[in-house]
Design a protein around this motif. Structure first.
Motif, short mmCIF file in Angstrom:
data_model
loop_
_atom_site.label_atom_id
_atom_site.label_comp_id
_atom_site.label_asym_id
_atom_site.label_seq_id
_atom_site.Cartn_x
_atom_site.Cartn_y
_atom_site.Cartn_z
N ILE A 277 5.19 10.32 0.67
CA ILE A 277 4.92 8.90 0.57
C ILE A 277 3.40 8.80 0.51
CG2 ILE A 277 5.02 6.68 1.75
CD1 ILE A 277 7.69 7.59 2.96
N LYS A 278 2.91 7.95 -0.38
CA LYS A 278 1.47 7.80 -0.51
C LYS A 278 1.04 6.43 0.00
CE LYS A 278 0.80 11.02 -4.27
NZ LYS A 278 0.16 11.23 -5.58
N PHE A 279 -0.11 6.43 0.68
CA PHE A 279 -0.72 5.21 1.19
C PHE A 279 -1.99 4.95 0.39
CE2 PHE A 279 -3.45 2.66 3.85
CZ PHE A 279 -2.59 1.75 4.43
N ASP A 280 -2.03 3.82 -0.30
CA ASP A 280 -3.18 3.43 -1.11
C ASP A 280 -4.26 2.87 -0.18
OD1 ASP A 280 -5.04 2.37 -2.85
OD2 ASP A 280 -3.54 1.36 -4.11
N GLN B 195 -8.60 5.97 -3.24
CA GLN B 195 -8.09 7.17 -2.57
C GLN B 195 -6.69 6.90 -2.02
OE1 GLN B 195 -10.54 9.60 -0.42
NE2 GLN B 195 -12.23 9.33 -1.83
N PHE B 196 -5.92 7.98 -1.90
CA PHE B 196 -4.56 7.90 -1.39
C PHE B 196 -4.38 8.92 -0.28
CE2 PHE B 196 -4.39 6.19 -5.58
CZ PHE B 196 -3.47 5.16 -5.50
N GLU B 197 -3.78 8.49 0.82
CA GLU B 197 -3.39 9.40 1.89
C GLU B 197 -1.96 9.85 1.59
OE1 GLU B 197 -4.95 10.55 4.75
OE2 GLU B 197 -6.79 9.63 4.00
N GLU B 198 -1.70 11.13 1.72
CA GLU B 198 -0.35 11.64 1.50
C GLU B 198 0.32 11.84 2.85
OE1 GLU B 198 -0.55 15.10 -1.01
OE2 GLU B 198 -0.85 13.86 -2.79
N MET B 199 1.53 11.32 2.95
CA MET B 199 2.30 11.42 4.19
C MET B 199 3.58 12.18 3.87
SD MET B 199 1.50 7.56 5.54
CE MET B 199 2.28 6.79 4.15
N GLU C 18 0.81 -1.23 0.00
CA GLU C 18 0.00 0.00 0.00
C GLU C 18 0.84 1.27 0.00
OE1 GLU C 18 -2.18 -3.38 1.63
OE2 GLU C 18 -0.33 -2.46 2.29
N LEU C 19 2.14 1.16 0.33
CA LEU C 19 3.01 2.34 0.38
C LEU C 19 3.72 2.55 -0.95
CD1 LEU C 19 4.79 2.30 3.86
CD2 LEU C 19 2.79 3.60 3.14
#
Length: 160
Positions: A55-58, A63-67, A43-44
């Motif tokens: 870094i994006k979390f799928d 949708q993607f969370e941006e870290m 997912e990363l």
């Protein structure tokens, strides 16, 4: 061995430590090369490897969370946001390979925390297995065993 869990200034700190028989460069590539990263945490995705990068979390739903990458020192430190928390990987060369430290700074402990921490623990096991040329037959079984132990560990923490 379980991670150490301690109270910190603004929450808690969870620290994992592994001594790996592999060079820092090999371990660093497991953390930062998207092809290798996908083998242990699909997912990363590293979108922009630099301090201030992403870094994006799928989320597996389109949708993607941006870290945000908050600290980066090549071959040594990778730190990024994880929702309200901070995840930090540190690598130090040792005569027989390197020491990998993962620290997650938690702002609060929730019912989901033991799941996440058991997940990180399994991820580190998978990194080591991959570097050693091995696999883990059932990540889910390993996770379940660790999860039960982390539930107990978090329940046993002194209440603030």
């Amino acid at each position: 061995m379980l991670a150490s869990i301690t109270q910190a200034e603004n929450g808690y700190s969870v620290r994992f430590e592994r001594n790996l028989k592999h060079a820092v460069e090999s371990v660093w590539s497991m953390l930062t090369d998207n092809e290798k990263l996908a083998q242990w945490f699909p997912e990363l995705h590293v979108a922009d490897l630099r301090e201030g990068g992403l870094i994006k979390f799928d989320m597996q739903n389109g949708q993607f969370e941006e870290m945000a990458i908050t600290r980066l020192k090549a071959l040594s430190v990778l730190e990024f946001t994880w929702a309200e928390d901070i995840v930090r990987f540190e690598l130090d060369a040792e005569p027989e390979g390197c020491r990998l430290v993962l620290i997650e700074k938690l702002t609060q402990i929730t019912a989901h925390t033991p799941r996440d921490i058991a997940g990180w623990d399994v991820c580190l096991d998978v990194i080591e297995a991959l570097l050693d040329g091995n696999t883990i037959a059932s990540r889910k079984d390993v996770w379940k065993m660790k999860y039960d132990k982390y539930v107990q560990a978090f329940e046993n923490l002194p209440q603030a």
